[in-house]
Write a protein that holds these residues in place. Structure first.
Motif, short mmCIF file in Angstrom:
data_model
loop_
_atom_site.label_atom_id
_atom_site.label_comp_id
_atom_site.label_asym_id
_atom_site.label_seq_id
_atom_site.Cartn_x
_atom_site.Cartn_y
_atom_site.Cartn_z
N ALA A 54 -47.36 122.18 65.96
CA ALA A 54 -47.77 123.25 65.19
C ALA A 54 -48.78 122.89 64.29
CB ALA A 54 -46.50 123.36 64.29
N MET A 55 -48.90 121.77 63.67
CA MET A 55 -49.90 121.24 62.99
C MET A 55 -51.08 120.99 63.51
SD MET A 55 -48.99 121.03 60.03
CE MET A 55 -48.14 122.64 60.49
N ARG A 56 -51.26 120.87 64.97
CA ARG A 56 -52.67 120.87 65.68
C ARG A 56 -52.88 122.30 65.51
NH1 ARG A 56 -50.65 117.18 70.66
NH2 ARG A 56 -50.55 114.97 69.54
N ILE A 57 -52.20 123.16 65.66
CA ILE A 57 -52.64 124.61 65.71
C ILE A 57 -52.89 125.08 64.30
CG2 ILE A 57 -51.96 127.03 66.32
CD1 ILE A 57 -50.35 125.76 68.63
N LEU A 58 -52.07 124.74 63.37
CA LEU A 58 -52.11 125.24 62.09
C LEU A 58 -53.06 124.28 61.20
CD1 LEU A 58 -48.47 126.42 61.12
CD2 LEU A 58 -50.75 127.77 61.95
N GLY A 116 -55.28 122.87 50.88
CA GLY A 116 -55.03 122.90 52.36
C GLY A 116 -55.19 121.75 53.04
N HIS A 117 -56.27 120.87 52.66
CA HIS A 117 -56.33 119.43 53.06
C HIS A 117 -55.01 118.57 52.92
CE1 HIS A 117 -60.72 119.40 54.66
NE2 HIS A 117 -60.84 120.49 53.65
N LEU A 118 -54.79 118.69 51.59
CA LEU A 118 -53.45 118.00 51.55
C LEU A 118 -52.17 118.42 52.19
CD1 LEU A 118 -53.44 117.60 47.52
CD2 LEU A 118 -54.00 115.79 49.00
N ALA A 119 -52.12 119.57 52.33
CA ALA A 119 -51.00 120.21 53.24
C ALA A 119 -51.01 120.09 54.67
CB ALA A 119 -50.97 121.67 52.95
N ALA A 120 -52.19 119.83 55.21
CA ALA A 120 -52.54 119.69 56.42
C ALA A 120 -52.07 118.10 56.80
CB ALA A 120 -53.80 119.85 57.21
N ALA A 121 -52.57 117.22 55.90
CA ALA A 121 -52.70 115.95 56.07
C ALA A 121 -51.12 115.55 55.77
CB ALA A 121 -53.30 115.02 55.03
N ASN A 122 -50.30 115.99 55.06
CA ASN A 122 -48.75 115.72 54.73
C ASN A 122 -47.98 116.09 55.91
OD1 ASN A 122 -47.88 114.66 52.04
ND2 ASN A 122 -49.29 115.95 51.16
N CYS A 123 -48.26 117.53 56.48
CA CYS A 123 -47.38 117.82 57.62
C CYS A 123 -47.61 117.03 58.73
CB CYS A 123 -47.89 119.33 57.87
SG CYS A 123 -47.28 120.44 56.46
N ALA A 124 -49.07 116.58 59.08
CA ALA A 124 -49.25 115.70 60.01
C ALA A 124 -48.52 114.51 60.09
CB ALA A 124 -50.81 115.75 60.29
N ALA A 125 -48.77 113.83 58.88
CA ALA A 125 -48.06 112.53 58.43
C ALA A 125 -46.57 112.46 58.38
CB ALA A 125 -48.86 111.92 57.39
N SER A 126 -45.96 113.36 58.23
CA SER A 126 -44.67 113.39 58.04
C SER A 126 -43.88 114.33 58.99
CB SER A 126 -44.33 113.98 56.68
OG SER A 126 -44.84 113.25 55.84
N ALA A 127 -44.11 114.12 60.22
CA ALA A 127 -43.49 115.07 61.45
C ALA A 127 -42.13 115.06 61.43
CB ALA A 127 -44.12 114.67 62.73
N THR A 128 -41.45 113.75 61.22
CA THR A 128 -39.97 113.94 61.31
C THR A 128 -39.52 114.72 60.10
OG1 THR A 128 -40.21 111.43 62.15
CG2 THR A 128 -38.20 112.33 61.21
N ARG A 129 -39.83 114.71 58.90
CA ARG A 129 -39.64 115.26 57.83
C ARG A 129 -39.71 117.02 58.05
NH1 ARG A 129 -42.74 113.93 52.97
NH2 ARG A 129 -44.14 115.48 53.71
N LEU A 130 -40.87 117.22 58.51
CA LEU A 130 -41.23 118.84 58.76
C LEU A 130 -40.19 119.10 60.06
CD1 LEU A 130 -42.88 121.22 58.33
CD2 LEU A 130 -44.47 120.37 59.87
N GLY A 131 -39.81 118.29 60.91
CA GLY A 131 -38.98 118.86 61.87
C GLY A 131 -37.68 119.01 61.45
N ALA A 132 -37.12 118.30 60.56
CA ALA A 132 -35.78 118.54 59.95
C ALA A 132 -35.81 119.69 59.07
CB ALA A 132 -35.35 117.32 58.88
N ALA A 133 -36.97 120.12 58.40
CA ALA A 133 -37.00 121.42 57.94
C ALA A 133 -37.21 122.65 58.77
CB ALA A 133 -38.28 121.51 57.07
N LEU A 134 -37.55 122.45 60.17
CA LEU A 134 -37.78 123.53 61.01
C LEU A 134 -36.45 123.91 61.44
CD1 LEU A 134 -41.03 122.60 63.05
CD2 LEU A 134 -40.70 124.29 61.19
N THR A 135 -35.52 122.95 61.74
CA THR A 135 -34.24 123.12 62.45
C THR A 135 -33.63 124.25 61.97
OG1 THR A 135 -34.22 120.84 63.17
CG2 THR A 135 -32.11 122.11 62.86
N PRO A 136 -33.19 124.39 60.49
CA PRO A 136 -32.35 125.60 60.17
C PRO A 136 -33.28 127.00 60.18
CG PRO A 136 -32.88 124.12 58.16
CD PRO A 136 -33.29 123.42 59.47
N ILE A 137 -34.34 126.65 60.20
CA ILE A 137 -35.24 128.03 60.32
C ILE A 137 -35.06 128.66 61.71
CG2 ILE A 137 -37.56 128.88 59.99
CD1 ILE A 137 -38.03 127.01 57.87
N ILE A 138 -35.30 127.63 62.68
CA ILE A 138 -35.38 128.19 64.11
C ILE A 138 -33.78 128.64 64.33
CG2 ILE A 138 -35.20 127.17 66.58
CD1 ILE A 138 -37.25 125.17 65.41
#
Length: 845
Positions: free
Chosen positions: A461-465, A477-499
């Motif tokens: 998703a971060m490669r697209i967004l 936006g630069h900080l958000a993109a860098a944080n999401c790309a560097a913390s994929a495990t953390r973002l993946g945990a956040a995505l699970t309940p939304i999915i």
């Protein structure tokens, strides 16, 4: 040691455990309330009213059975309740009368009687003593022209009653207790009006004083068996169709015939929902507990590094989770009783329960939520054990290192996705309940697969967004993109309940909405009539012929609803499926009601034949000239020759039968209607007056509503689905909120470090808002994809159309995800953004 670690950790991480507490409390509440509903339905029975004064009731066998041998298993038998009355031979009356200990035997017949727009129930006056209903005024009927009426009538009044389409005048000679919609006739007159002189609807048995019900039951049962008294009709299950002797709560079944089938459907539906609740609870609670412990991964690693053993670590975490789980589970158990009562009130308010269904909740059942509380605690302990398994396995020197998700996790996630897609594929080849179950299981499996693949989904998703965030988001936006790309495990945990919340709500809501939407479209296309003629108490004999002779009538079709039971095998297991059907007169049928003929002809539709919907014909491998075996509502089995295959089965049902044949197996004919197509150029207003004059006592409708059959448990299914989606939707929304809150709380040191490095509050707020937006958008997109796979398979299998979700419901799903994502991300970060830091500008600091 473990006790000390657990107590210290519980006090230190109160905020992290608050989210786990909320998830566990709601888990206990949902499991407890649905468990109570399941237990109450299991104890449910028909209300005893009409036969409350009878010790025993002899009635026909209101069950049909189907036995077959599944693949590699012993023979299995399934049962289904019958909605049409199965009668008792008149000879049973004399057999029961001779049984020792019987004081009185009372025959009962029930039939419909219409009066000036009011539907009444007709019975012989003798049967009133079985309630007992007694005279309030007047006397009992002695002649054919006299009746006793319930409330609302006047003594001496002359009333015109319509029974089986024939009108007759009666004098009210008595007023009785009991329901106002009842009217009682002299015994011989009641037998004549009932129309089946050689059979009875039921026999009430009153015992001699001092004779116990159990002893009398055995004597009556033995006498009927010795006399070989069987239910009337050619039954599919042969000798098993003997008459039934009912006692206790079973005495209500002959009065409320719809209760037993509805209760069986309710049990199956609630069991299915409860299983889904357990699966969702396992996933959400595990995700929440894992996230709470993941925030402390360095702390757990430090304990390993300073010499804590794996057993001590698991014991400490287990005790810590246990303390939270016990309190949360008990709180949810206490709230389960009012939640169950709210579900009951919702079912009653929506008319989802059949008339006469009693759902008891005895005092001894009230502690049942404590059992589900124990299950909740077990779920929490298992989740905690899984969460700390990796940290407990690591050697002390490795415990402080951060590890990326490994290949086994990726392979397992991909396998689950493949299994989910395969399960959805099988739904295309199935029909009915099998297709729905395959689609539902596909969604659950795919959500679990996405939970395992969360880090890789986040990276993709971060490669697209990432590029749009950097281009249009400014420094934030630069900080958000860098944080999401560097913390994929953390973002993946956040995505699970939304999915999960997106996929679950979309599948549950869209499945029924797709069928309803497609059925409504078919119903509109099928309706060609300009007028409809109705009558309370049934249309008189020959009404359709008289209507056809009215000038200006192009075609007229008599349509009556009914039910049949289809015995078949699904995945090798026996199944009895109760289906709504229509009985029609076939002459010029497409002029008034066009089912969309695909093959065959309507002219051959007569008793002994049937028309089959295209989807059902495909599953049964039926075509014109082949034979289909059906069981009518009274249990009579018939082999019917297929004469036509039609398209619009979602609106008109899977089978169209001859009206005369369907009525022959209907104990109390439902209100039918004659659909009338006007000749070209005919004045519809004048034609309506002519129709009313041709068939007196009827009412004529202009622009009749489209006909759409409705399964008996459809209203129940809609209410249970909405309740389940609302409850589990709230559950997963809390999971979204708690998971994101835990993640944000764990990021506070990171946010403070960014402030020390010179980032302004506005920049960090923008970063967090963009991260929340990216998380919500990714979760909604992946959830929609996960839901679309089983939904597409289901809609193609059941409706031959694309999935449909009402826009309002789709907006609610998007709104809930957006609000909970923002609430879980922004407020927990405010503490880290307060105050001034060195290097911050006055406007920022």
């Amino acid at each position: 040691m473990t006790k000390l670690l657990a107590s210290r950790a519980a006090r230190t991480h109160r905020k992290a455990w608050a989210a786990v507490f909320a998830a566990l409390a709601l888990t206990s509440l949902l499991l407890g309330s649905f468990g109570l509903a399941l237990a109450s339905a299991g104890l449910g029975h028909a209300r005893v009213e009409r036969y409350a004064a009878a010790d025993l009731v002899v009635t026909g066998d209101q069950e049909t059975r189907f036995t077959t041998k599944p693949w590699g298993s012993d023979p299995q038998t399934v049962r289904a309740g019958l909605t049409e009355r199965v009668r008792v031979p008149e000879g049973a009356l004399g057999v029961v009368r001779k049984v020792p200990g019987v004081r009185a035997v009372v025959a009962d017949d029930v039939f419909q009687a219409g009066r000036a727009g009011q539907a009444l129930t007709g019975r012989p006056w003798d049967a009133a003593r079985l309630a007992p209903y007694e005279l309030r005024d007047g006397r009992a009927p002695r002649r054919a022209g006299e009746v006793v009426a319930g409330g609302g009538a006047r003594l001496g009044e002359r009333v015109t009653l319509r029974v089986a389409g024939a009108d007759a005048a009666y004098t009210v000679v008595g007023l009785a207790d009991g329901p106002g919609a009842a009217v009682y006739f002299e015994a011989a007159e009641a037998r004549r009006l009932a129309g089946h002189p050689d059979t009875l609807d039921a026999i009430g048995v009153i015992a001699e004083p001092g004779v116990g019900t159990d002893a009398l039951y055995g004597r009556v049962r033995h006498a009927l068996d010795a006399a070989e008294i069987h239910s009337v009709g050619r039954r599919a299950d042969g000798d098993s169709a003997k008459v039934r002797v009912l006692a206790g709560n079973g005495r209500g079944n002959p009065e409320f015939l719809d209760v037993a089938p509805a209760r069986q459907g309710m049990l199956e539906m609630l069991a299915s929902v409860t299983v889904i609740v357990v699966l969702v609870a396992l996933l959400v609670v595990s995700s929440t507990v894992v996230q709470a412990l993941r925030q402390r991964s360095h702390e757990l690693g430090l304990l390993r590094a300073v010499g804590a053993t794996p057993r001590q670590l698991r014991g400490a975490v287990g005790r810590e989770v246990g303390r939270v789980a016990v309190r949360a589970a008990l709180l949810g158990a206490l709230a389960a009783l009012p939640a169950y009562e709210a579900l009951r009130l919702l079912l009653d308010a929506r008319g989802a329960l059949p008339d006469g269904l009693e759902l008891p909740l005895p005092l001894w059942l009230w502690p049942a939520p404590l059992v589900t509380a124990g299950l909740t605690i077990l779920i929490a302990r298992v989740a905690a054990w899984i969460a700390c398994a990796r940290a407990a396995r690591l050697r002390p020197a490795e415990a402080l290192r951060e590890a990326a998700p490994g290949t086994p996790r990726r392979v397992t996630g991909l396998v689950l996705l493949f299994l989910g897609v395969s399960s959805a594929g099988t739904a295309v080849l199935q029909s009915g309940q099998t297709a729905a179950m395959a689609a539902g299981s596909a969604a659950v499996v795919m959500v679990i697969g996405c939970a395992l693949l969360g880090p890789w989904i986040a990276r993709g998703a971060m490669r697209i967004l990432g590029a749009p965030l950097r281009r249009f988001g400014g420094p934030g936006g630069h900080l958000a993109a860098a944080n999401c790309a560097a913390s994929a495990t953390r973002l993946g945990a956040a995505l699970t309940p939304i999915i999960l919340v997106t996929a679950f709500a979309a599948v549950q809501l869209s499945g029924g909405a797709t069928l309803t939407h497609a059925g409504q479209g078919q119903a509109r296309d099928a309706m060609r009539a300009d007028l409809a003629v109705r009558a309370d108490g049934g249309l008189p004999d020959g009404a359709v012929q008289r209507i056809r002779q009215v000038p200006g009538v192009r075609a007229a079709t008599d349509v009556v609803p009914g039910t049949v039971v289809l015995a078949h095998r699904e995945a090798g297991d026996p199944r009895l499926e109760r289906l709504p059907v229509l009985g029609v007169t076939p002459e010029r049928l497409p002029r008034t009601l066009d089912p969309g003929l695909r093959d065959g002809t309507w002219r051959s539709l007569r008793p002994g034949t049937v028309a089959v919907g295209a989807d059902r014909a495909r599953s049964l491998d039926a075509r014109p000239g082949s034979t289909v075996t059906l069981r009518f509502g009274d249990g009579t089995e018939a082999k019917l020759r297929v004469v036509a295959v039609y398209e619009r089965s979602l609106a008109l049902g899977d089978f169209l039968l001859s009206r005369d044949e369907l009525l022959a197996h209907t104990s109390t004919p439902r209100e039918g209607r004659v659909l009338v197509a006007a000749a070209p150029g005919a004045d519809r207003a004048a034609l309506a007056k002519s129709l009313a004059a041709a068939v007196p006592g009827t009412r004529v409708e202009r622009d009749p509503a489209p006909i759409q059959v409705e399964a008996a448990d459809q209203a129940l299914g809609e209410v249970v689905t909405v309740a389940a989606v609302s409850a589990i939707g709230a559950f997963t929304a809390i999971a979204v909120l708690s998971t994101l809150s835990l993640i944000t709380i764990g990021r506070r040191p990171e946010l403070r470090l960014l402030r020390l490095a010179g980032a302004g509050r506005r920049q960090l707020r923008r970063m967090l808002r963009l991260e929340a937006g990216a998380t919500a958008l990714t979760g909604l997109a992946v959830g929609a994809v996960v839901a679309s796979v089983p939904l597409l398979a289901f809609s193609v299998a059941m409706a031959r159309t694309v999935p449909y979700l009402p826009p309002a419901q789709a907006l609610v799903i998007v709104g809930v995800v957006a609000v909970t994502t923002a609430a879980g991300t922004l407020p927990p970060s405010w503490a880290a953004l307060r105050g001034r830091y060195p290097g911050a500008s006055p406007s920022e600091g």
